[in-house]
Design an enzyme around this catalytic site. Structure first.
Site, PDB file in Angstrom:
ATOM      1  N   ASP A  28     -19.967  52.161  32.659  1.00  0.00           N
ATOM      2  CA  ASP A  28     -20.048  50.886  33.362  1.00  0.00           C
ATOM      3  C   ASP A  28     -21.430  50.716  33.996  1.00  0.00           C
ATOM      4  OD1 ASP A  28     -18.606  48.513  34.464  1.00  0.00           O
ATOM      5  OD2 ASP A  28     -19.116  49.464  36.369  1.00  0.00           O
ATOM      6  N   GLU A  47     -22.469  50.074  28.616  1.00  0.00           N
ATOM      7  CA  GLU A  47     -22.433  48.667  28.997  1.00  0.00           C
ATOM      8  C   GLU A  47     -23.798  48.386  29.621  1.00  0.00           C
ATOM      9  OE1 GLU A  47     -20.360  45.488  32.045  1.00  0.00           O
ATOM     10  OE2 GLU A  47     -21.044  47.459  32.671  1.00  0.00           O
TER      11      GLU A  47
END
Length: 568
Positions: A221, A280
């Site tokens: 993330d 990401e």
């Protein structure tokens, strides 16, 4: 506990890890599960890990290769689990550590790999380190593991710089003792200082903890956010969220992140079973994204440039070419994605004012994506053709972006994410549509009544359903060596508004299925194209018995907003 894929049944031998490296991720189809919205096993209205485990056969039948789980760690849930208080514990809302182990074992038994989210840019303000840093006060060594700074102004009453939170407002919050701390997201999510060796060692340990449990990899993330520019310089203007993935900023996509990921790659490579990490990374260009995938760094990065491209033939061809060129330059596979838990579902996004056209385009976009070389990501519910829920009442919304941003001031659903996170409909004619164990039971976000026609149960009875299309497409992708694998597409001459390309088998035998030709009609009118071979699949009709296109032996009429696969 270790890798469990060897426990898979014999008839799934083609889905398990081979003795030699296979590079399984290079053409894998990976399905994102947002646990709180996937399946609720105990009737509390919140999805959980036992619910996911119970529904894994759906993913096996769908035909995906791996499942990616959004965070289920111990968390106050200020940002749906992306505010982690304990990286080695499962939040009681989702179950227990034993439930996580059961899920991994069950997935491996079905030949599915498991990727879990890891959130290294920030933690929860309830994390032990941060709580102690606040309690100890100024000068605490633990504050060095975060970004604490004195404020500006005569009395330090102004934030240390002009950085803005992705969720709206300043990226700084002042503590009771007068210091400020950085949080690029919600104030409950303080950013780690990745220049501190204790932070780096902690995350090495966290990686090993989950690798030892048997997970096959990590989705990283905010992979672009860990390292900040020296001195934390001002950006110089407001509305900085509009720069995300468009222009450089001093807090995202700094070159120092690559040292972190080279270190992580060494941890991953020490385990058997080809463990992977997926970035990401919102970067200004696809070429910048490719830097995360250089040899010795991460394995994949989400292709946000593709996700944000409009339904336009020239624009799509351009982003496909740029993506393949950038990834080939570093020896990495391209990835393709249309929806996730942070964006408007593509069945709505591609034609917000026309649901029927939106679904038609979504089906066509999926067949285009699955025909491209590299790995594809699916978001839960897209196989059902679920639209964005755009009429959620304000009182049920839970996305912190709504409460910090402009959504409360009449901007509607714009900029919030609850609409793509509504729990899945599985069966029945009344909410929660099989999401929970009891008809009429609770659901953490309300489901539209119209979803009774979109349940898995309803679509399984319809050979022309979107679910049937996804199953057929994934089966064809697995069966035909010309689909998915490889590094390039061969563009063919086509009319304006149409994409036409050929995929060649890489390692498969020659013959009827050695090549696949793909046509995408992005126009609002039919187009007649030469027939290059045997019709394999059409997004206009997933029922093989009714999929034949109109036309003659020399030319086929491709309907508007339709993708067609032909085997040659």
């Amino acid at each position: 506990m270790t890798q469990h894929l060897t426990d898979a049944p014999a008839d799934d031998a083609d889905r398990t890890t081979a003795a030699a490296p296979t590079g399984w991720w290079r053409d894998a189809v990976i399905y994102q599960v947002y646990p709180r919205s996937f399946a609720d096993s105990n009737g509390d209205g919140m999805g959980d890990l036992p619910g996911v485990t119970a529904r894994l056969p759906h993913l096996r039948r769908l035909g995906v290769d791996a499942v990616w789980l959004s965070p289920f760690y111990a968390s106050p849930q200020a940002d749906a689990g992306y505010d982690v208080a304990d990286y080695r514990a499962v939040d009681p809302v989702f179950g227990t550590l034993a439930d996580a182990d059961d899920l991994v074992r069950a997935a491996h038994g079905l030949g599915l790999r498991v990727i879990v989210d890891i959130v290294p840019n920030h933690c929860s303000d309830r994390h032990e380190w941060f709580r102690q840093a606040l309690a100890d006060g100024p000068g605490s060594p633990l504050r060095e593991r975060f970004h604490f700074r004195p404020g500006k102004g005569a009395d330090g009453e102004l934030p240390p710089n002009d950085w803005e939170s992705v969720f709206g407002g300043p990226a700084w919050t002042r503590t009771a003792d007068g210091a400020w701390y950085l949080h690029l997201f919600a104030s409950e999510q303080p950013d780690f200082n990745w220049e501190h060796p204790a932070v780096r060692e902690e995350f090495r340990s966290v990686l090993r903890f989950w690798l030892d449990l048997g997970v096959d990899g990590f989705r990283v993330d905010v992979a672009h956010g860990l390292v900040k520019a020296p001195g934390l310089p001002d950006v110089g203007h407001g509305e900085q969220v509009k720069l995300l993935g468009v222009r450089p900023t001093p807090y995202f996509d700094q070159d120092g992140v690559h040292e972190v990921y080279r270190d992580w790659r060494a941890v991953l490579d020490a385990y058997d079973g080809e463990r992977v990490a997926v970035a990401e990374a919102w970067t200004p260009t696809v070429e910048r994204s490719a830097l995360y995938l250089r040899p010795g760094e991460l394995h994949q990065a989400f292709n946000f440039a593709y996700l944000t491209t409009e339904w336009d033939a020239a624009a799509l061809r351009s982003v496909i070419d740029r993506s393949l060129a950038a990834m080939n330059a570093v020896g990495a596979p391209a990835t393709w994605v249309l929806s996730n838990h942070d964006v408007v579902r593509h069945a709505t996004r591609l034609a917000a004012d026309d649901p029927a056209r939106g679904l038609r385009r979504a089906r066509a976009a999926t067949l285009l994506m699955l025909a491209l070389p590299g790995s594809a990501y699916l978001y839960q519910g897209e196989e059902l053709g679920l639209p964005e829920v755009t009429d959620l009442p304000d009182e049920v919304r839970q996305d912190p972006a709504f409460f910090r941003g402009s959504g409360r001031d009449g901007a509607g659903q714009e900029g919030t994410r609850d609409g793509c996170r509504v729990p899945l409909p599985w069966s029945g004619s009344r909410p929660p549509f099989g999401f929970g164990p009891v008809e009429g039971g609770p659901s953490w976000l309300p489901q539209p009544a119209a979803w009774k026609d979109l349940t898995v149960e309803a679509q399984e009875a319809d050979p022309g359903s979107t679910l049937a299309l996804y199953r057929a497409a994934l089966a064809a992708r697995r069966a035909h060596p010309a689909l998915g694998a490889g590094e390039a597409v061969e563009w063919l001459e086509s009319p304006d508004g149409v994409l036409l390309f050929r995929r060649h088998a890489v390692d498969g035998p020659g013959g009827a299925d050695a090549r696949v030709t793909v046509a995408v009609n992005l126009m609002d009118r039919p187009v007649t194209l030469p027939v290059p071979g045997r019709l394999l699949l059409s997004s206009a009709n997933s029922d093989p018995a009714g999929a034949e296109l109109t036309g003659s032996a020399a030319g086929a009429v491709v309907p508007p907003d339709t993708t067609v696969w032909w085997a040659a």
